[in-house]
Design a protein around this motif. Structure first.
Motif, PDB file in Angstrom:
ATOM      1  N   THR A  60      -0.131 -21.574  -2.562  1.00 34.58           N
ATOM      2  CA  THR A  60      -0.757 -21.765  -1.249  1.00 34.58           C
ATOM      3  C   THR A  60      -0.543 -23.298  -0.986  1.00 34.58           C
ATOM      4  O   THR A  60      -0.443 -23.606   0.323  1.00 34.58           O
ATOM      5  CB  THR A  60      -2.328 -21.644  -1.356  1.00 34.58           C
ATOM      6  OG1 THR A  60      -2.371 -20.429  -2.128  1.00 34.58           O
ATOM      7  CG2 THR A  60      -2.879 -21.779   0.007  1.00 34.58           C
ATOM      8  N   GLN A  77     -10.096 -26.827  -5.403  1.00 29.60           N
ATOM      9  CA  GLN A  77      -8.820 -27.140  -4.896  1.00 29.60           C
ATOM     10  C   GLN A  77      -8.658 -26.308  -3.700  1.00 29.60           C
ATOM     11  O   GLN A  77      -8.259 -27.149  -2.616  1.00 29.60           O
ATOM     12  CB  GLN A  77      -7.626 -26.897  -5.809  1.00 29.60           C
ATOM     13  CG  GLN A  77      -7.753 -27.928  -7.059  1.00 29.60           C
ATOM     14  CD  GLN A  77      -6.497 -27.377  -8.242  1.00 29.60           C
ATOM     15  OE1 GLN A  77      -6.366 -26.386  -8.316  1.00 29.60           O
ATOM     16  NE2 GLN A  77      -6.048 -28.576  -9.050  1.00 29.60           N
ATOM     17  N   TYR A  78      -9.027 -25.226  -3.643  1.00 33.26           N
ATOM     18  CA  TYR A  78      -8.798 -24.385  -2.403  1.00 33.26           C
ATOM     19  C   TYR A  78      -9.912 -24.976  -1.425  1.00 33.26           C
ATOM     20  O   TYR A  78      -9.379 -24.924  -0.084  1.00 33.26           O
ATOM     21  CB  TYR A  78      -9.169 -22.985  -2.858  1.00 33.26           C
ATOM     22  CG  TYR A  78      -8.155 -22.103  -3.026  1.00 33.26           C
ATOM     23  CD1 TYR A  78      -7.068 -21.635  -2.015  1.00 33.26           C
ATOM     24  CD2 TYR A  78      -7.899 -21.398  -4.113  1.00 33.26           C
ATOM     25  CE1 TYR A  78      -6.012 -20.769  -2.480  1.00 33.26           C
ATOM     26  CE2 TYR A  78      -7.062 -20.469  -4.537  1.00 33.26           C
ATOM     27  CZ  TYR A  78      -6.022 -20.432  -3.478  1.00 33.26           C
ATOM     28  OH  TYR A  78      -5.002 -19.459  -4.118  1.00 33.26           O
ATOM     29  N   ALA A 113     -10.816 -17.351  -0.873  1.00 34.49           N
ATOM     30  CA  ALA A 113     -10.107 -17.936  -2.227  1.00 34.49           C
ATOM     31  C   ALA A 113     -11.050 -19.179  -2.720  1.00 34.49           C
ATOM     32  O   ALA A 113     -11.237 -19.182  -3.835  1.00 34.49           O
ATOM     33  CB  ALA A 113      -8.858 -18.545  -1.828  1.00 34.49           C
ATOM     34  N   ALA A 114     -11.777 -19.861  -1.909  1.00 38.26           N
ATOM     35  CA  ALA A 114     -12.359 -20.973  -2.463  1.00 38.26           C
ATOM     36  C   ALA A 114     -13.699 -20.627  -3.204  1.00 38.26           C
ATOM     37  O   ALA A 114     -13.960 -20.857  -4.309  1.00 38.26           O
ATOM     38  CB  ALA A 114     -12.743 -22.093  -1.429  1.00 38.26           C
ATOM     39  N   ASN A 129      -8.775 -19.036   3.276  1.00 40.19           N
ATOM     40  CA  ASN A 129      -8.821 -19.738   2.159  1.00 40.19           C
ATOM     41  C   ASN A 129     -10.212 -20.199   1.614  1.00 40.19           C
ATOM     42  O   ASN A 129     -10.540 -20.137   0.599  1.00 40.19           O
ATOM     43  CB  ASN A 129      -8.148 -21.284   2.168  1.00 40.19           C
ATOM     44  CG  ASN A 129      -6.501 -21.020   1.708  1.00 40.19           C
ATOM     45  OD1 ASN A 129      -6.319 -20.151   1.126  1.00 40.19           O
ATOM     46  ND2 ASN A 129      -5.807 -22.294   1.853  1.00 40.19           N
ATOM     47  N   SER A 172      -1.359 -19.240  -7.970  1.00 37.67           N
ATOM     48  CA  SER A 172      -1.824 -18.876  -6.450  1.00 37.67           C
ATOM     49  C   SER A 172      -2.189 -20.187  -5.647  1.00 37.67           C
ATOM     50  O   SER A 172      -1.824 -20.239  -4.423  1.00 37.67           O
ATOM     51  CB  SER A 172      -3.205 -17.893  -6.538  1.00 37.67           C
ATOM     52  OG  SER A 172      -3.107 -16.901  -7.305  1.00 37.67           O
ATOM     53  N   PHE A 173      -2.956 -21.127  -6.307  1.00 40.22           N
ATOM     54  CA  PHE A 173      -3.313 -22.229  -5.485  1.00 40.22           C
ATOM     55  C   PHE A 173      -2.023 -23.054  -5.266  1.00 40.22           C
ATOM     56  O   PHE A 173      -2.015 -23.486  -3.906  1.00 40.22           O
ATOM     57  CB  PHE A 173      -4.366 -23.141  -6.071  1.00 40.22           C
ATOM     58  CG  PHE A 173      -4.502 -24.416  -5.569  1.00 40.22           C
ATOM     59  CD1 PHE A 173      -5.334 -24.546  -4.307  1.00 40.22           C
ATOM     60  CD2 PHE A 173      -4.016 -25.526  -5.902  1.00 40.22           C
ATOM     61  CE1 PHE A 173      -5.442 -25.655  -3.591  1.00 40.22           C
ATOM     62  CE2 PHE A 173      -4.040 -26.814  -5.361  1.00 40.22           C
ATOM     63  CZ  PHE A 173      -4.798 -26.735  -4.015  1.00 40.22           C
ATOM     64  N   ASN A 208     -13.118 -17.830  -5.875  1.00 38.34           N
ATOM     65  CA  ASN A 208     -12.726 -18.276  -7.046  1.00 38.34           C
ATOM     66  C   ASN A 208     -13.795 -18.994  -7.824  1.00 38.34           C
ATOM     67  O   ASN A 208     -13.915 -18.745  -9.151  1.00 38.34           O
ATOM     68  CB  ASN A 208     -11.531 -19.363  -6.884  1.00 38.34           C
ATOM     69  CG  ASN A 208     -10.348 -18.835  -7.278  1.00 38.34           C
ATOM     70  OD1 ASN A 208     -10.257 -18.329  -8.483  1.00 38.34           O
ATOM     71  ND2 ASN A 208      -9.102 -18.950  -6.364  1.00 38.34           N
ATOM     72  N   SER A 210      -1.533 -15.223  -1.853  1.00 38.26           N
ATOM     73  CA  SER A 210      -2.640 -14.246  -1.426  1.00 38.26           C
ATOM     74  C   SER A 210      -2.742 -13.060  -2.412  1.00 38.26           C
ATOM     75  O   SER A 210      -3.534 -12.545  -2.785  1.00 38.26           O
ATOM     76  CB  SER A 210      -2.739 -14.080  -0.119  1.00 38.26           C
ATOM     77  OG  SER A 210      -3.016 -15.092   0.686  1.00 38.26           O
TER      78      SER A 210
END
Lengths: 589, 206, 266
Positions: A134, A32-33, A105-106, A101, A130-131, A109, A191
């Motif tokens: 964001t 998703q990120y 994050a992407a 991201n 978190s997602f 994760n 974040s």
């Protein structure tokens, strides 16, 4: 046993919503990120197209632009203030929603838990929050496009008081700027939650035998990045709160007395514009490393695999990344050399800024030294990784200039700065993202990406990026000032051909990115099925099926026997030994 | 150019070490990480106060409402009751004498005092308002409202944590993990320490 | 494919360096007394950064050329000296660069910012507002009148918010939209912002300094070469930022006096 506190003791998802939308599975969240970053990067790129186009053909109409904003682009020709709106949105989207991201994050994760042998993140529900937080930040930011005055015009740095006094300061400084402040504040919360998760997961959920020094360098990079992000966003959040209060509650944190804006004496007193700059850059400089450190880790991880050998020293690489992370907190003032700081503090900030080149150089030399005598295999992923090194060096050396206050007097706020940070933080980090995508896509989707399209994408992007960003340095050396929508200055006239060249390069290079998008979509549905370990890699993510099941290791607990990169092992059954393989490494006589 | 033969990386064949078999309890790690972030945020607020105080000549000291001292006492007291509660919970779960009712009682008392604290903070706001001191009246007021509000939001989060602890303790077979209990209490104590710090900041003319 | 990448890297590196070596788009000639130090510092940095850039790109190209596509039967080789050697190399190379640039080169910065303005420096005030610069000379009495933000009235040309009715000092203040200065005399420029952040940038002067609202800063400089130069705002200040400029006229002493007299008479 509780459901949340226990790691990955959540069951398999059952409903569609739980599986694809409000999933607590770190892999779904990672994707998703990634999807959000892809959307953001294409919006950001198109904004940069519009800006570049307007810069060199200021009077040419772009059909359809008036559809985006009637006020900002009457009859398709954008106004100077709309240029600034696009500039602000481009910077904000790219820095926060792409460079933070995507690599961190992407991919973090998706792969951090698998690389350390965990079933999920430490706090899966926080992860989901978190997602979606964001995402909310993204929606709030995008909403700024649709408010009457349009998006803010104060740049992604939002210097007060321009950003703090409200709509008197210009179009977009009303509701648009407030939305910007709220969006960034929301992004900070997301974040912080994400970093908390990354740190706890790395410290607590490593599989048996996965000591800290056995973690892949990519995991190390995400871990160090999350430590940086935790402290950086914890400072930006209060700063944004103060900014929003100045805007909507009439406080005076950043607004001094006696300002006359749009012929109106502002009802504020006593605030400090430099306070915003300090708080912002205290976050802002570490943010550069939040963007680039994951890319360093990813690129190292991929290069080791392509070179079929470990880096010269795992420890030195990790140590250098830590040193960079640590030093990143002592250098924020170098953004403010001409802001009226105490001249002595300029020197104080200059020194660690120069020192930070030491760990960066060590990293570069380790990459180069490891290439020496290796068995380098050329894939799209390794091409982008090599490209990363080239871009990192090119963007890095210009830091030598900007780190010195005396030279910064001349180069500050010129296109030299634009060239510097786009190469080192933008292009280099994006090359890291591309490398990661080509490398890990088979694991994430179960299908291989098309290598031919990938290589075409690489060649045009590599050459194109240099064509765009190298000339920026020449413009800056000639003293061309950035953040202006057209060139009314006398001195800028001879430089316009350079700008034309850059614009054409940007339009072409941007167009090439659609090859990447097509490759991504095509391979997702029609790509060749991916084996579990297409690259003959050693780390744990390649021990699980492609794509991995919801609980990663199918309920089993992996046991780790080796350092992460057992490549080039002579006498072993392959030229590599996977981390969880109990196979002994033959000891050479 | 010397061509050294590549040595295979050294592998120790000793059994994997480092991580034990005990089920991981990330709540305890996570709470320290979270507290670090909260501490950092308040450090940023503090530096903002210091800079703001020096930047203008409009800093007017406000007399803090008396009720704050009562609130402070309540919050400190609640930390003590929570410690008792933690002992009782541990004792009850291990079957070492304490009853569920005792554990619940101390937890509920803590929760109640937390609510009284938040209500007390609200009362302090009302009192300032009645004196004509609003958020934007002067910078000291701005920081007072802001810091107390942000702190109160964090306290509410702590109350949520306490409520969760109570809910987990309620079933016939409690599903409360020790790490959850510990994390909640660390957080709560931190809120107390943070409050005392903030009180000093607004009260002691920092 | 590895060999193509190596060649591309070499081409990219060399082509990138050409405009810099050839001075295709050079910085304007320096007209200040302090600028030579900045230019010298810039040249030295360019030398060192250029060397690092070329060395790294060419080494990268060389190693890719040599080692791409090698297979399992080819022996892995370790870089002579290994990681330790490289760390030491980085420490020595970059460390000496930092010492050379950072410590010795700070003189250029010190020239601009650490020396106090001369006693006989001429004080001029610059005010930046959305989106114009105005400059104020103290007039015959050598004193600036006080500024009153509530009296600022652009329509009435009272850009600084002066109050000549009550304030004697302000009566002979000279306000101009361009900055005229005498050559070879030190100018102490006081920077005041009317509204938001702006910046004072004259490329030829090698001076850039922000206007920070609420914080009056000063820079001092001496221009040596008469001529007309652009003053550019470099701090994003709003919708008219792209067009915010003024001119700096460096005049001979007698021309300057004439210029000042003309303004005073108005």
């Amino acid at each position: 046993m509780s459901q949340e506190a226990a790691i990955a003791h959540h069951g398999p998802p059952t409903s569609f919503l739980r599986k694809h939308v409000f999933s607590v599975d770190h892999k779904v969240i990672g994707k998703q990120y990634f999807a959000l970053a892809i959307v953001a990067v294409f919006i950001g790129m198109i904004l940069s197209w519009l800006m570049r186009f307007h810069l060199v053909w200021p009077n040419a109409a772009l059909p359809g632009l008036q559809w985006l904003s009637k006020v900002g682009a009457p009859a398709g020709v954008m106004t100077p203030e709309y240029y600034l709106s696009l500039l602000t949105m481009h910077g904000t989207l790219m820095v926060f929603f792409v460079l933070t991201n995507a690599p961190f994050a992407a991919f973090g994760n998706y792969f951090l838990p698998i690389q350390i042998g965990a079933e999920d993140m430490a706090f899966p529900r926080f992860n989901m929050m978190s997602f979606w937080t964001t995402f909310a930040a993204f929606v709030v930011l995008m909403a700024a496009f649709f408010v009457p005055d349009g998006p803010p015009i104060s740049g992604w740095t939002a210097y007060a008081p321009l950003s703090a006094v409200g709509s008197d300061a210009g179009p977009g400084q009303g509701l648009g700027q407030t939305l910007w402040g709220l969006s960034i504040a929301i992004f900070c919360i997301a974040s912080l939650l994400g970093s908390l998760n990354f740190i706890s997961t790395t410290l607590d959920l490593r599989a048996k035998g996965m000591t800290l020094m056995r973690m892949p360098v990519s995991t190390w990079a995400w871990f160090i990045t999350s430590c940086i992000a935790l402290l950086a966003f914890a400072v930006l959040l209060p700063a944004c709160l103060l900014l929003v209060l100045d805007r909507i509650a009439g406080t005076s944190f950043f607004i001094p007395a006696g300002l006359v804006i749009s012929d109106r004496l502002q009802p504020h007193s006593g605030g400090s514009p430099l306070l915003w700059q300090h708080l912002f850059w205290f976050f802002g400089h570490p943010e550069v490393y939040i963007a680039i450190l994951p890319a360093m880790g990813i690129v190292s991880h991929i290069l080791i695999n392509s070179m079929r050998r470990p880096l010269l020293s795992h420890k030195v690489v990790i140590g250098s990344m830590m040193a960079i992370g640590f030093l990143s907190y002592m250098v924020w003032g170098h953004h403010m050399f001409v802001s009226g700081m105490n001249p002595f503090s300029a020197l104080v900030f200059s020194f660690p800024t120069l020192v930070i080149t030491i760990p960066a150089t060590v990293l570069t030399l380790i990459w180069l030294g490891s290439l020496y005598g290796s068995r380098l295999q050329i894939t799209t992923a390794s091409l982008f990784s090599l490209g990363f090194i080239s871009m990192f060096v090119s963007g890095g050396v210009s830091g030598f200039f900007l780190a010195q206050p005396s030279i910064d007097i001349y180069l500050h706020a010129t296109y030299f700065v634009v060239g510097h940070f786009h190469l080192v933080m933008g292009v280099a980090a994006i090359f890291g993202i591309f490398a990661a995508t080509y490398f890990w896509f088979p694991k994430m989707s179960g299908r291989m990406m098309n290598e031919t399209l990938g290589k075409i994408h690489f060649w045009f992007t590599f050459v194109g990026a240099y064509c765009i960003f190298m000339p920026f340095h020449y413009l800056g050396l000639a003293g061309n000032v950035r953040r202006t929508s057209s060139f009314v200055y006398d001195y800028a006239q001879p430089l316009i051909p350079v700008h034309k060249f850059i614009t054409i390069a940007a339009l072409c290079t941007g167009a090439v990115q659609f090859i990447f998008l097509i490759n991504l979509l095509y391979s997702r549905f029609k790509g060749a099925p991916a084996p579990d370990n297409p690259w003959n890699a050693t780390s744990l993510e390649w021990t699980v099926p492609s794509p991995p099941p919801w609980n990663n290791f199918g309920g089993k607990h992996p046991v780790v026997y080796h350092d992460p990169y057992q490549y080039g092992v002579e006498g072993a059954s392959g030229d590599f030994i996977m981390q969880n393989s109990p196979e002994k490494v033959p000891v050479r006589s | 150019m010397a061509t050294t033969v590549h040595e295979p990386p050294k592998i120790e064949q000793k059994p994997p070490t480092g991580v034990t078999d005990r089920p991981p309890e990330p709540a305890r790690t996570g709470i320290w990480v979270g507290l670090a972030a909260i501490a950092m945020s308040f450090a940023a607020f503090t530096s903002a106060i210091i800079v703001r105080q020096g930047s203008g000549n409009d800093w007017q000291h406000i007399v803090v409402p008396r009720i704050l001292f009562f609130n402070t006492a309540i919050l400190i007291l609640s930390s003590l009751t929570l410690e008792v509660a933690r002992k009782k919970v541990a004792s009850f779960i291990r079957g070492q004498g304490a009853t569920r009712a005792q554990a619940m009682g101390w937890l509920t008392a803590t929760l109640g005092m937390g609510l009284v604290f938040v209500a007390g903070q609200y009362a302090a706001w009302l009192q300032l308002r009645s004196e004509g001191l609003y958020l934007a009246t002067n910078p000291n007021c701005s920081f007072f409202y802001l810091l107390t509000a942000v702190h109160a939001i964090h306290v509410l989060g702590g109350l949520g944590g306490l409520a969760r602890v109570i809910r987990r303790l309620a079933p016939a077979v409690p599903i409360l993990r020790k790490s959850t209990m510990d994390a909640t209490s660390y957080y709560w104590h931190f809120m107390g320490i943070l409050w005392v710090y903030l009180l000093c900041v607004v009260w002691l003319k920092l | 494919m590895g060999k193509i990448l190596a060649v591309t890297l070499v081409i990219v590196a060399i082509v990138s360096a050409v405009p810099i070596v050839m001075h295709t788009w050079p910085p304007p000639e320096d007209i200040s007394t302090h600028g030579y130090a900045i230019d010298k510092q810039m040249d030295e940095t360019m030398l060192e950064a250029g060397f690092s850039f070329l060395a790294a790109q060419l080494l990268l190209a060389l190693f890719i050329w040599q080692y791409a596509g090698r297979q399992k039967q080819d022996k892995l080789k370790t870089f002579p000296g290994g990681a330790k050697g490289l760390v030491i190399a980085a420490l020595v190379l970059v460390g000496s660069e930092i010492l050379a640039l950072g410590v010795i080169g700070q003189k250029a910065w010190a020239n601009v910012y650490f020396a106090p303005p001369d006693k006989d420096a001429m004080t001029i005030q610059a005010q930046a507002g959305q989106f114009a610069f105005y400059f104020r000379y103290p007039g015959a009495d050598g004193k600036f009148g006080g500024m009153h933000p509530d009296k600022i009235d652009e329509g009435n040309q009272n850009f600084f918010g002066l109050d000549p009715e009550n304030d004697v000092d302000s009566r002979d203040d000279i306000v101009a939209a361009e900055l005229a200065i005498p050559a070879n005399r030190q100018i102490n420029l006081m920077l005041h912002s009317k509204d938001v952040g702006h910046s004072f940038y004259v490329r030829e002067l090698r001076i850039q300094q922000d206007f920070v609202p609420g914080l009056d800063l000063a820079v001092h400089f001496t221009a040596t070469k008469p001529g007309r130069y652009e003053i550019v705002c470099t701090q994003l200040c709003g919708l008219g930022h792209y067009n915010m400029k003024a001119y700096l006229s460096v005049l001979f002493q007698e021309e300057f006096e004439k210029w000042l007299k003309e303004r005073a008479g108005q």
